[in-house]
Design an enzyme around this catalytic site. Sequence first.
Site, PDB file in Angstrom:
ATOM      1  N   ASN A 223      70.186  70.859  63.937  1.00 51.66           N
ATOM      2  CA  ASN A 223      68.705  69.766  64.728  1.00 51.66           C
ATOM      3  C   ASN A 223      69.621  67.549  64.047  1.00 51.66           C
ATOM      4  O   ASN A 223      69.011  66.873  63.865  1.00 51.66           O
ATOM      5  CB  ASN A 223      67.929  70.259  64.333  1.00 51.66           C
ATOM      6  CG  ASN A 223      67.377  69.939  62.608  1.00 51.66           C
ATOM      7  OD1 ASN A 223      68.300  70.098  61.780  1.00 51.66           O
ATOM      8  ND2 ASN A 223      66.024  70.492  62.177  1.00 51.66           N
TER       9      ASN A 223
ATOM     10  N   HIS B 117      70.423  68.402  60.516  1.00 47.81           N
ATOM     11  CA  HIS B 117      69.778  68.056  59.178  1.00 47.81           C
ATOM     12  C   HIS B 117      70.915  68.051  58.323  1.00 47.81           C
ATOM     13  O   HIS B 117      72.793  69.071  58.637  1.00 47.81           O
ATOM     14  CB  HIS B 117      68.768  68.974  59.242  1.00 47.81           C
ATOM     15  CG  HIS B 117      69.402  70.678  58.570  1.00 47.81           C
ATOM     16  ND1 HIS B 117      68.641  71.091  59.612  1.00 47.81           N
ATOM     17  CD2 HIS B 117      70.111  70.892  57.865  1.00 47.81           C
ATOM     18  CE1 HIS B 117      68.826  72.604  58.692  1.00 47.81           C
ATOM     19  NE2 HIS B 117      69.626  72.250  58.613  1.00 47.81           N
TER      20      HIS B 117
END
Length: 242
Positions: free
Chosen positions: A136, A138
């Site tokens: 995602n 991160h």
Amino acid sequence: MNILKFKNDEDFAQTGANLIVSLLQSNPKAVLGLATGSSPIGVYAKLVEMHRKGIVSFAKASSFNLDEYVGLPVDHPQSYRSFMNEQLFNHIDIELAKTHVPNGNAADLDAECLAYDKLLEEGGPVDLQLLGIGSNGHIGFNEPDASLSSGTHVVDLLQETLDANARFFDSQEDVPRKAVTMGIGGILKARQIVLLVRGEEKAEAVKNALEGPITTQCPASLLQSHPNVVVLLDEGAAKWLK
């Protein structure tokens, strides 16, 4: 940003290790920023091998890890302290007292975060920061959000991250829901950043991070604002790049 693509894991890992070894040979007291996860494992194996051959010493170096799970015993095999000891620290000549990992079991986690930032301020800046990337986007455990924290902080892990980490635990219920992570500001203070990414499942995150807009919805995209980033990708991770 210098982006390098590799056809095999051997060259990927050796190049990552060479960057660290070159730094330590020119600056034996270098401060290393270290990461966990699957992407750096090969790099750490190469560093151990090169240390055993007498090519590099870590005796004067120090290190700071990005993050640690909250509530996981430090001797749990999936704690990041255990990971670092097993993959690297136990096999090189670094002083364990100079290896720093956030304490996810601190009685006062907010105080622990402030203390970790103070350690970084006093012991840093980090000369070379290794990073991986989540699917995602991160980095560390800085999850996509409307805003991002600059300093070390406690974060609630998103379901996507919990799902990705479940493979390391006996069951989904065993995966820690929170972590202590160095903030984006702390990461970007490093003099050099080396982003290591392997696997086609990370291709979309890589494209968003390197070619997309700078946005807190893809924390890794903030690396575009750093003046000295080296990106190492295997063919799968680089699949969607233009």
